[in-house]
Structure formats: C-alpha cells, structure tokens
Design a protein around this motif. Structure first.
Motif, PDB file in Angstrom:
ATOM      1  N   LEU A  28      12.137 -26.312  -1.666  1.00  0.00           N
ATOM      2  CA  LEU A  28      11.319 -25.115  -1.842  1.00  0.00           C
ATOM      3  C   LEU A  28      11.939 -24.088  -2.802  1.00  0.00           C
ATOM      4  CD1 LEU A  28       8.699 -23.716  -1.051  1.00  0.00           C
ATOM      5  CD2 LEU A  28       9.930 -22.664   0.839  1.00  0.00           C
ATOM      6  N   PRO A  29      13.235 -23.768  -2.714  1.00  0.00           N
ATOM      7  CA  PRO A  29      13.792 -22.831  -3.710  1.00  0.00           C
ATOM      8  C   PRO A  29      13.697 -23.360  -5.140  1.00  0.00           C
ATOM      9  CG  PRO A  29      15.284 -23.024  -1.860  1.00  0.00           C
ATOM     10  CD  PRO A  29      14.225 -24.064  -1.668  1.00  0.00           C
ATOM     11  N   LEU A  30      13.918 -24.656  -5.313  1.00  0.00           N
ATOM     12  CA  LEU A  30      13.783 -25.247  -6.641  1.00  0.00           C
ATOM     13  C   LEU A  30      12.339 -25.186  -7.125  1.00  0.00           C
ATOM     14  CD1 LEU A  30      15.267 -26.657  -8.917  1.00  0.00           C
ATOM     15  CD2 LEU A  30      14.828 -28.825  -7.760  1.00  0.00           C
ATOM     16  N   ALA A  31      11.388 -25.378  -6.209  1.00  0.00           N
ATOM     17  CA  ALA A  31       9.979 -25.280  -6.571  1.00  0.00           C
ATOM     18  C   ALA A  31       9.608 -23.849  -6.967  1.00  0.00           C
ATOM     19  CB  ALA A  31       9.102 -25.756  -5.416  1.00  0.00           C
ATOM     20  N   LEU A  32      10.147 -22.850  -6.269  1.00  0.00           N
ATOM     21  CA  LEU A  32       9.896 -21.456  -6.632  1.00  0.00           C
ATOM     22  C   LEU A  32      10.449 -21.134  -8.012  1.00  0.00           C
ATOM     23  CD1 LEU A  32      10.655 -19.660  -3.261  1.00  0.00           C
ATOM     24  CD2 LEU A  32       8.463 -19.739  -4.440  1.00  0.00           C
ATOM     25  N   ILE A  33      11.648 -21.597  -8.288  1.00  0.00           N
ATOM     26  CA  ILE A  33      12.249 -21.362  -9.600  1.00  0.00           C
ATOM     27  C   ILE A  33      11.416 -22.038 -10.686  1.00  0.00           C
ATOM     28  CG2 ILE A  33      14.263 -21.873 -11.035  1.00  0.00           C
ATOM     29  CD1 ILE A  33      15.952 -21.493  -8.466  1.00  0.00           C
ATOM     30  N   CYS A  34      10.967 -23.256 -10.434  1.00  0.00           N
ATOM     31  CA  CYS A  34      10.144 -23.967 -11.419  1.00  0.00           C
ATOM     32  C   CYS A  34       8.807 -23.257 -11.637  1.00  0.00           C
ATOM     33  CB  CYS A  34       9.894 -25.396 -10.965  1.00  0.00           C
ATOM     34  SG  CYS A  34      11.344 -26.447 -11.050  1.00  0.00           S
ATOM     35  N   ALA A  35       8.180 -22.765 -10.574  1.00  0.00           N
ATOM     36  CA  ALA A  35       6.882 -22.103 -10.702  1.00  0.00           C
ATOM     37  C   ALA A  35       7.000 -20.825 -11.521  1.00  0.00           C
ATOM     38  CB  ALA A  35       6.314 -21.793  -9.321  1.00  0.00           C
ATOM     39  N   PHE A  36       8.004 -20.014 -11.242  1.00  0.00           N
ATOM     40  CA  PHE A  36       8.159 -18.782 -12.013  1.00  0.00           C
ATOM     41  C   PHE A  36       8.660 -19.056 -13.423  1.00  0.00           C
ATOM     42  CE2 PHE A  36       8.019 -17.027  -7.720  1.00  0.00           C
ATOM     43  CZ  PHE A  36       6.997 -16.108  -7.912  1.00  0.00           C
ATOM     44  N   GLY A  37       9.407 -20.132 -13.607  1.00  0.00           N
ATOM     45  CA  GLY A  37       9.787 -20.537 -14.962  1.00  0.00           C
ATOM     46  C   GLY A  37       8.575 -20.978 -15.768  1.00  0.00           C
ATOM     47  N   CYS A  38       7.669 -21.728 -15.136  1.00  0.00           N
ATOM     48  CA  CYS A  38       6.428 -22.121 -15.809  1.00  0.00           C
ATOM     49  C   CYS A  38       5.590 -20.901 -16.166  1.00  0.00           C
ATOM     50  CB  CYS A  38       5.612 -23.061 -14.927  1.00  0.00           C
ATOM     51  SG  CYS A  38       6.323 -24.691 -14.729  1.00  0.00           S
ATOM     52  N   GLY A  39       5.538 -19.925 -15.280  1.00  0.00           N
ATOM     53  CA  GLY A  39       4.798 -18.697 -15.567  1.00  0.00           C
ATOM     54  C   GLY A  39       5.403 -17.933 -16.729  1.00  0.00           C
TER      55      GLY A  39
END
Length: 120
Positions: free
Chosen positions: A96-107
């Motif tokens: 989940l933390p890696l997914a959050l980082i990826c989502a905000f990086g994509c944004g």
C-alpha cells in the motif's frame, strides 16, 4: 454568468481631492465605482458542483491507489507465493505505501506533461 448591477446612490466614500498629486487616483476610483459589483449569489457555483468537484477526484485517487496496489500484489504475489508462508493480507498491506507513492508520482507526471511548453 456574471451580472453587474449599476448603482443608483452616490459614490461610496469617494470625494473630490484637493491635492493635485492624488487627483488622478480619485478619478480612477470614481470610474471604477460606477457599478455596485457582482451579484455573487448568481456567480457562485451550486453546492452539487462543489461537492462533485471534491468527491469525484477523491474517488479517482482512491481507485488509482487500489488498482496499483492490486497490480503490485499480483506481481509480487506470483513471485513469492510458493516460498512465503505468511498471512495473505500482509502482502497488500506492505504494498500500500508503494502504491500511494506510485499514484502520486503518476499524478505529478501527468500534471507536468499537461502544462504548456512555455512554463516547463
């Protein structure tokens, strides 16, 4: 649509100035105070559009995080499924933390690519 309402009463607090150095300022104020202003009740967005503007982007971010978390769990789960004997819910919690980082990086990348070329 913005509605401008003309004033019927005299000017608010704008009088003639005796000092010649500020005479141009008072004339500019007089010209800009010919209208009462904007009818803010007609100019403001509705509550439905404000709530939609808050809820839909929030749901999109949550959906993106869940999708990235699911994809990472599928990827790492297939790699370590045979050799890892831990609770099945532990892998999604770790991803989940890696997914959050990826989502905000994509944004951030999307916002960077969406800007005009002159401001990059």
């Amino acid at each position: 649509m913005i509605t401008i309402v003309p004033r019927t009463a005299g000017l608010r607090g704008a009088g003639r100035v005796e000092d010649p150095s500020t005479a141009g300022i008072s004339e500019g104020v007089e010209a800009s105070q010919q209208f009462d202003g904007i009818d803010w009740s007609a100019a403001a967005p509705s509550w439905a559009s404000m709530i939609t503007g808050l809820v839909l982007p929030s749901l999109a971010v949550v959906a993106l995080v869940v999708f990235i978390d699911y994809a990472l769990c599928w990827l790492f789960g297939s790699l370590i499924n045979d050799s890892w004997s831990v609770a099945p819910w532990l892998l999604p919690m770790m991803m989940l933390p890696l997914a959050l980082i990826c989502a905000f990086g994509c944004g951030k990348i999307f916002l960077h690519l969406n800007r005009p070329l002159q401001t990059r």
